[in-house]
Write an enzyme that holds these catalytic residues in place. Structure first.
Site, PDB file in Angstrom:
ATOM      1  N   THR A   1      46.931  39.553  68.230  1.00 56.18           N
ATOM      2  CA  THR A   1      46.045  40.602  67.738  1.00 56.18           C
ATOM      3  C   THR A   1      46.662  41.971  67.990  1.00 56.18           C
ATOM      4  OG1 THR A   1      43.796  41.527  67.822  1.00 56.18           O
ATOM      5  CG2 THR A   1      44.757  40.879  69.912  1.00 56.18           C
TER       6      THR A   1
ATOM      7  N   ASP B   1      39.106  35.220  65.586  1.00 54.15           N
ATOM      8  CA  ASP B   1      38.473  35.991  64.523  1.00 54.15           C
ATOM      9  C   ASP B   1      36.985  36.017  64.833  1.00 54.15           C
ATOM     10  OD1 ASP B   1      39.084  37.524  62.218  1.00 54.15           O
ATOM     11  OD2 ASP B   1      38.076  36.049  60.967  1.00 54.15           O
TER      12      ASP B   1
ATOM     13  N   HIS C   1      30.029  36.557  73.066  1.00 51.25           N
ATOM     14  CA  HIS C   1      30.613  35.522  72.204  1.00 51.25           C
ATOM     15  C   HIS C   1      32.089  35.270  72.567  1.00 51.25           C
ATOM     16  CE1 HIS C   1      30.614  39.650  70.901  1.00 51.25           C
ATOM     17  NE2 HIS C   1      31.739  39.460  70.228  1.00 51.25           N
TER      18      HIS C   1
HETATM   19  P1  IMP Z   1      38.287  40.741  63.472  1.00 49.97           P
HETATM   20  O1  IMP Z   1      38.039  39.525  64.284  1.00 49.97           O
HETATM   21  O2  IMP Z   1      39.417  41.552  64.014  1.00 49.97           O
HETATM   22  O3  IMP Z   1      38.402  40.480  62.014  1.00 49.97           O
HETATM   23  O4  IMP Z   1      37.019  41.655  63.754  1.00 49.97           O
HETATM   24  C1  IMP Z   1      36.049  41.895  62.811  1.00 49.97           C
HETATM   25  C2  IMP Z   1      35.240  43.101  63.133  1.00 49.97           C
HETATM   26  O5  IMP Z   1      34.100  42.658  63.808  1.00 49.97           O
HETATM   27  C3  IMP Z   1      35.876  44.161  64.016  1.00 49.97           C
HETATM   28  O6  IMP Z   1      36.561  45.112  63.299  1.00 49.97           O
HETATM   29  C4  IMP Z   1      34.656  44.802  64.632  1.00 49.97           C
HETATM   30  O7  IMP Z   1      34.104  45.736  63.772  1.00 49.97           O
HETATM   31  C5  IMP Z   1      33.703  43.623  64.719  1.00 49.97           C
HETATM   32  N1  IMP Z   1      33.718  43.023  66.055  1.00 49.97           N
HETATM   33  C6  IMP Z   1      34.458  41.985  66.501  1.00 49.97           C
HETATM   34  N2  IMP Z   1      34.160  41.716  67.782  1.00 49.97           N
HETATM   35  C7  IMP Z   1      33.221  42.612  68.143  1.00 49.97           C
HETATM   36  C8  IMP Z   1      32.527  42.847  69.363  1.00 49.97           C
HETATM   37  O8  IMP Z   1      32.713  42.179  70.397  1.00 49.97           O
HETATM   38  N3  IMP Z   1      31.638  43.850  69.336  1.00 49.97           N
HETATM   39  C9  IMP Z   1      31.408  44.614  68.233  1.00 49.97           C
HETATM   40  N4  IMP Z   1      32.026  44.440  67.092  1.00 49.97           N
HETATM   41  C10 IMP Z   1      32.936  43.449  67.044  1.00 49.97           C
END
Ligand code: IMP
Length: 195
Positions: free
Chosen positions: A10, A71, A179
């Site tokens: 990441t 993700d 989560h």
């Molecule tokens: P990805 O897993 O990087 O695609 O994350 C998706 C989006 O979900 C991120 O850009 C955040 O906006 C949101 N997100 C993921 N994890 C969290 C969290 O723990 N708290 C708040 N927003 C989250």
């Protein structure tokens, strides 16, 4: 337990901090930046599991090393599970946290049912085999945003069992509900079993 080294696929520094705070010294987590890898990994799929798998596969092909990715999506009941897998780009390709929050609150304006969940899927590639872990945190979306900690949708999400948003909590408090923490706990247990 023998200390394992794992690359975390990441570029999200918030996720790296959170996961390092959960695993402590039990696993040696190396972020992409720490591994000297500068790559924007695509998230082209329409499920969390497929995107997580894509990210870990890309890094495994590049390095040949054990690695994992995650993700995460915010799934809102009243919006039929949206923004879900599109959480990062909900308000557009700019991936702007504030724009995403504004759009979410607009789409939920006047809605009575504010139930939502964060769902994290981890893909671990361990000695050429892939394993999946999932963590869910149930809660609700607030009417207005509160708090300055964390990232993403944290200022508008209150987990079940709390009266505070994630953005009003320290990282340790967020980890009591999170989560991501739940998914990582499974990853740690798994690594203990195959030690
Ligand atoms: P990805 O897993 O990087 O695609 O994350 C998706 C989006 O979900 C991120 O850009 C955040 O906006 C949101 N997100 C993921 N994890 C969290 C969290 O723990 N708290 C708040 N927003 C989250």
């Amino acid at each position: 337990m023998q200390i394992q080294t794992l690359i975390f696929a990441t570029n999200n520094i918030h996720k790296v901090k959170e996961i390092k705070s959960v695993v402590g010294d039990s696993i040696n987590i190396i972020s992409l930046a720490e591994a000297g890898i500068d790559i924007d990994i695509p998230e082209p799929h329409d499920t969390l599991i497929a995107n997580a798998s894509e990210k870990s596969s890309v890094i495994h092909q590049l390095t040949g090393q054990n690695c994992f990715s995650e993700d995460t999506g915010l799934e809102v009941a009243e919006l039929n599970g949206e923004p879900g897998v599109k959480s990062a780009r909900y308000a557009g390709d700019g991936r702007n946290f504030q724009d995403n929050i504004d759009l979410l609150l607009k789409n939920l304006s006047g809605k009575f049912n504010r139930s939502a969940q964060f769902r994290t899927v981890i893909s671990l590639i361990w000695h050429q085999k892939e394993y999946f872990f999932e963590g869910i945190c149930n809660g609700k979306i607030t009417e207005t945003q509160n708090g300055l900690e964390g990232f993403g949708y944290d200022p508008v999400f209150i987990p079940e069992g709390s009266t505070k948003t994630f953005a009003e909590m320290s990282m340790d408090e967020k980890n009591c509900f999170s989560h991501r923490k739940k998914a990582v706990a499974q990853l740690i247990s798994f690594l203990k079993t195959i030690e």
